[in-house]
Design a protein around this motif. Structure first.
Motif, short mmCIF file in Angstrom:
data_model
loop_
_atom_site.label_atom_id
_atom_site.label_comp_id
_atom_site.label_asym_id
_atom_site.label_seq_id
_atom_site.Cartn_x
_atom_site.Cartn_y
_atom_site.Cartn_z
N GLY A 6 34.56 37.01 26.82
CA GLY A 6 35.53 37.83 27.52
C GLY A 6 36.95 37.32 27.39
N ILE A 7 37.89 38.20 27.64
CA ILE A 7 39.32 37.88 27.62
C ILE A 7 39.96 38.53 28.85
N ILE A 8 40.73 37.73 29.58
CA ILE A 8 41.54 38.27 30.67
C ILE A 8 43.00 38.06 30.27
N GLY A 9 43.71 39.15 30.16
CA GLY A 9 45.09 39.09 29.66
C GLY A 9 45.23 39.92 28.41
N GLU A 10 46.36 39.83 27.78
CA GLU A 10 46.61 40.62 26.57
C GLU A 10 45.67 40.19 25.45
N TYR A 11 45.26 41.16 24.65
CA TYR A 11 44.38 40.85 23.52
C TYR A 11 44.56 41.90 22.43
N LYS A 36 39.53 47.43 29.00
CA LYS A 36 40.67 48.20 29.48
C LYS A 36 41.89 47.31 29.28
N LYS A 37 43.01 47.71 29.77
CA LYS A 37 44.21 46.90 29.61
C LYS A 37 43.99 45.54 30.27
N ASN A 38 44.26 44.49 29.50
CA ASN A 38 44.17 43.10 29.98
C ASN A 38 42.76 42.66 30.38
N LEU A 39 41.76 43.37 29.86
CA LEU A 39 40.38 42.93 30.11
C LEU A 39 39.46 43.36 28.97
#
Length: 599
Positions: A6-11, A36-39
């Motif tokens: 997972g990524i939290i933040g911009e990607y 979704k945006k930032n996730l």
């Protein structure tokens, strides 16, 4: 068994999906993504329980997201006490229901192995199971990234730099100690820890510690044997549950025979697998395993490998591990799982943990004996003598520590001592410098009810030697072939019970694994109970020398200048004569990683 990511933040969408695909071997049956945006919240699934698509992850419930790697063996029991509209037959959904009832304390109700990523609104929780069976790594930067393996985090590093603490702890203890990894910036959770991430802030806490088990609660051998047998039988039975075929590893020893005995007792005789080495009979356990299988009435498949097989697989294994791990058994184990996968099995039972819990290493008894020298009233001259007469042999180091009044036992996996590192490396390494990697564990031990040093031996070995070394190896090489490995001895209830037994009952008679042997005395053949321990030994040094791959060590050192050439040559020459072999294997693995990642 699966992979979480997972990524939290911009990607970047393409980068995120590409990184996730690097984990497909851990879960080839389905790939699920919620974004979704930032996730970016994802899961690669290996279907073991409730293989229906309804159990695909990430699971969603209102504002909660779950990506879970592992098995919760008591999920049916938990289900009966949770008021929740269950839509699946899987153990994953039980985690969400448990979280809704108990909050983050839900993890204390789980019995199993797990790495859990649970997103509740804008807060992420990451949990690693109590004894460290399942891995969990993370990277803090402009975005927060987490994954089941390092390879999925590497694409998000701006530069690849060697972490100094990972290097030094690896040389000392066979694997980097938590939170360090070889990649500066990438960290790992320790066994029994959880992490909370919210609004850019990271908090790590311990939710479980074996030392919380009450000391000397069980004082008679009769009570100890009854407790062990009950919990061991229960632990094995729980781990037989699967909707896919289950197999088992089988050596000639008591650990794997015990697992297979109780599995058959539960009317589930397992197909067993044993590894042998062509032209190296001294490492071979096939005949012993055949006898064990015959006694137990089980089918046994024997896999033979040779030097070509070992060399063919060695580079693949090192890439699978992501970072240096000093365990030459990883290569033959990889080849064994390769065959098990071809035969159609997705779950394998293995005996890790028995040695640490039941004092199965002879050196435990040597340490206990040497520990007595600490009470000598007149030892100053011995202290001076040992200081003036350095030896590379480990026994010299043991006595020096006693006469220096410093910590004697630093895990069964200790290889390079600080003085050895100081002689080998082109840098100053102070004596006892490596103790900083054990400091938090030792502080917890000294602050606990437990005072017998044998408990320390088991405690540090389960946290470092087992969790970061053996279990890392087992997880990576089994999951490389999409196989889930289960370790019944490492059930937290069984382990806590062992820590509650009067320590002298474990070692008082001077016999390794005394309590386990007593439990199995009328169940296994005497030959199995009395065989000399072999471990998963193999002819790795013979293969390394014959193939000339050992030359990589000097080649990389010429480019890096990390080690003194004369001392390095001394180790290599000594290894060719049969001593310091694992030291040299560790240097080879390190050299491979440096060449691939830094040169």
């Amino acid at each position: 068994m699966c992979a979480i990511f997972g990524i939290i933040g911009e990607y970047n969408d393409n980068q995120a999906k590409s990184a996730l695909s690097l984990l497909s071997h851990r879960g080839p049956d389905y790939c699920g993504i919620t974004q979704k945006k930032n996730l970016f919240f994802a899961h690669q699934r290996l279907s073991i329980l409730d293989t229906h698509h309804r159990s695909h992850q990430p699971l969603k419930h209102k504002n909660i997201l779950l990506s879970f790697n592992g098995e919760i063996y008591n999920f049916q029991e938990l289900k009966s006490e949770l008021y929740f509209d269950f839509q699946t037959q899987s153990d994953s959904e039980v985690i969400i229901a448990a979280y809704l009832k108990w909050g983050i304390d839900f993890v204390k109700h789980l019995r199993g192995m797990f790495a859990i990523a649970l997103m509740d609104g804008d807060t992420l929780y990451l949990f690693r199971d109590r004894l460290g069976k399942k891995p969990l790594f993370y990277l803090e930067g402009s975005s927060f990234v987490f994954a089941s393996e390092i390879k999925a985090l590497k694409p998000f590093l701006s530069t690849c730099k060697l972490d100094n603490d990972a290097l030094l702890s690896y040389l000392s203890f066979l694997a980097p100690t938590p939170p360090h990894t070889f990649y500066e910036g990438i960290k790992k959770l320790a066994a029994g820890e959880y992490l909370a991430y919210k609004e850019g802030q990271v908090t790590c806490k311990r939710y479980f510690d074996l030392l919380d088990a009450p000391s000397v609660l069980i004082t008679t051998k009769e009570e100890a044997l009854k407790k062990i047998e009950t919990l061991l039988e229960e632990s094995i039975e729980l781990r037989l549950s699967a909707d896919v075929p289950v197999a088992s590893l089988l050596s000639g020893g008591i650990d794997s025979a015990t697992i297979n005995y109780f599995a058959k007792l539960k009317a589930m005789p397992l197909q067993t697998y044993t590894l042998g080495y062509k032209e190296f009979a001294k490492y071979d356990e096939r005949e012993n395993a055949r006898q064990s299988a015959e006694f137990l009435g089980l089918s046994n498949t024997q896999i033979e490998i040779d030097e070509n097989d070992f060399i063919r697989a060695s580079d693949k294994v090192m890439d699978t591990l992501d970072e240096p791990l000093n365990d030459p058994a990883a290569v033959p184990l990889y080849l064994l799982f390769e065959q098990i996968k071809k035969d159609g099995y997705k779950v394998v039972m293995s005996g890790e943990g028995a040695d640490e819990l039941f004092l199965g290493y002879r050196q435990y008894f040597e340490y206990l004996d040497i520990q007595g020298a600490a009470t000598l009233a007149h030892k100053n001259w011995l202290k001076k003598y040992f200081r003036a007469n350095f030896s590379m042999n480990r026994e010299w180091e043991w006595y020096k520590r006693i006469f220096d009044d410093t910590l004697l036992f630093r895990s069964s996996g200790e290889k390079f001592t600080d003085l050895q590192k100081n002689q080998l490396m082109r840098r100053n390494v102070k004596d006892n410098e490596s103790l900083k990697y054990l400091k938090s564990y030792r502080q917890r031990f000294e602050g606990s009810q437990h005072k017998d040093e044998s408990i320390w031996y088991s405690y540090i070995d389960l946290n470092i030697f087992q969790a970061e070394h053996f279990l890392t190896k087992l997880d990576r090489v089994s999951m490389a072939h999409s196989i889930e490995s289960r370790t019944p001895f490492l059930d937290h209830k069984l382990a806590s019970a062992l820590f509650s037994i009067d320590p002298k009952l474990r070692y008082g008679d001077g016999i390794t694994k005394s309590l386990l042997k007593e439990v199995m005395r009328n169940k296994l053949d005497t030959k199995i109970l009395t065989r000399k321990k072999k471990g998963f030994s193999n002819p790795y040094m013979e293969y390394l020398i014959n193939s000339k791959k050992i030359n990589l060590i000097q080649e990389v050192n010429t480019q890096t200048g990390m080690f003194h050439k004369k001392k390095l040559d001394e180790y290599i020459n000594t290894a060719s004569r049969g001593s310091f072999k694992q030291h040299v294997w560790g240097l080879y693995v390190l050299s491979y990683w440096i060449k691939k990642n830094l040169l």
